[in-house]
Design a protein around this motif. Sequence first.
Motif, PDB file in Angstrom:
ATOM      1  N   SER A  11       0.836  -1.210   0.000  1.00 49.78           N
ATOM      2  CA  SER A  11       0.000   0.000   0.000  1.00 49.78           C
ATOM      3  C   SER A  11       0.866   1.254   0.000  1.00 49.78           C
ATOM      4  N   ILE A  12       0.481   2.246  -0.833  1.00 47.94           N
ATOM      5  CA  ILE A  12       1.127   3.555  -0.843  1.00 47.94           C
ATOM      6  C   ILE A  12       0.041   4.628  -0.879  1.00 47.94           C
ATOM      7  N   LYS A  13       0.446   5.871  -0.607  1.00 53.45           N
ATOM      8  CA  LYS A  13      -0.458   7.010  -0.672  1.00 53.45           C
ATOM      9  C   LYS A  13      -0.069   7.834  -1.898  1.00 53.45           C
ATOM     10  N   VAL A  14      -1.045   8.184  -2.731  1.00 52.54           N
ATOM     11  CA  VAL A  14      -0.814   9.026  -3.903  1.00 52.54           C
ATOM     12  C   VAL A  14      -1.390  10.398  -3.598  1.00 52.54           C
ATOM     13  N   VAL A  15      -0.565  11.456  -3.776  1.00 48.67           N
ATOM     14  CA  VAL A  15      -0.997  12.824  -3.517  1.00 48.67           C
ATOM     15  C   VAL A  15      -1.120  13.542  -4.855  1.00 48.67           C
ATOM     16  N   MET A  16      -2.344  13.992  -5.174  1.00 56.10           N
ATOM     17  CA  MET A  16      -2.611  14.688  -6.426  1.00 56.10           C
ATOM     18  C   MET A  16      -2.088  16.119  -6.354  1.00 56.10           C
ATOM     19  N   THR A  17      -2.102  16.834  -7.489  1.00 57.50           N
ATOM     20  CA  THR A  17      -1.571  18.194  -7.525  1.00 57.50           C
ATOM     21  C   THR A  17      -2.381  19.165  -6.679  1.00 57.50           C
ATOM     22  N   ASP A  18      -3.661  18.886  -6.457  1.00 60.06           N
ATOM     23  CA  ASP A  18      -4.489  19.777  -5.643  1.00 60.06           C
ATOM     24  C   ASP A  18      -4.427  19.428  -4.158  1.00 60.06           C
ATOM     25  N   GLY A  19      -3.624  18.448  -3.794  1.00 59.87           N
ATOM     26  CA  GLY A  19      -3.462  18.062  -2.394  1.00 59.87           C
ATOM     27  C   GLY A  19      -4.342  16.913  -1.954  1.00 59.87           C
ATOM     28  N   SER A  20      -5.308  16.524  -2.777  1.00 54.37           N
ATOM     29  CA  SER A  20      -6.142  15.386  -2.398  1.00 54.37           C
ATOM     30  C   SER A  20      -5.304  14.106  -2.442  1.00 54.37           C
ATOM     31  N   GLU A  21      -5.716  13.133  -1.670  1.00 55.27           N
ATOM     32  CA  GLU A  21      -4.945  11.895  -1.533  1.00 55.27           C
ATOM     33  C   GLU A  21      -5.837  10.684  -1.721  1.00 55.27           C
ATOM     34  N   PHE A  22      -5.231   9.589  -2.139  1.00 58.15           N
ATOM     35  CA  PHE A  22      -5.914   8.304  -2.118  1.00 58.15           C
ATOM     36  C   PHE A  22      -4.880   7.217  -1.899  1.00 58.15           C
ATOM     37  N   HIS A  23      -5.326   6.101  -1.414  1.00 60.67           N
ATOM     38  CA  HIS A  23      -4.442   4.971  -1.154  1.00 60.67           C
ATOM     39  C   HIS A  23      -4.660   3.913  -2.220  1.00 60.67           C
ATOM     40  N   THR A  24      -3.577   3.294  -2.634  1.00 64.24           N
ATOM     41  CA  THR A  24      -3.638   2.229  -3.626  1.00 64.24           C
ATOM     42  C   THR A  24      -2.525   1.236  -3.341  1.00 64.24           C
ATOM     43  N   ARG A  25      -2.501   0.181  -4.108  1.00 66.07           N
ATOM     44  CA  ARG A  25      -1.422  -0.804  -3.977  1.00 66.07           C
ATOM     45  C   ARG A  25      -0.514  -0.680  -5.180  1.00 66.07           C
TER      46      ARG A  25
END
Length: 74
Positions: A11-25
């Motif tokens: 699992s890692i955290k992805v941070v978008m350019t607007d600061g929003s985040e989501f977790h994925t594998r």
Amino acid sequence: MKKDIHPAYHSIKVVMTDGSEFHTRSTYGSEGDSLQLDIDPRTHPAWTGGDRQLMDRGGRVSRFKNKYAGFLGN
């Protein structure tokens, strides 16, 4: 199937350019790492209809434009 030939999937955290985040594998980094995106579907002209300008990181876009200025009569 051979053992120990595949990269670790975690699992890692992805941070978008607007600061929003989501977790994925992913196989990126290690467990709990964060992947900060410079360009994503919310900001890239290919997905936004071209109404925004792509940020010129390190002058690459301007160097390209200068290099090919006047090519084919443009």
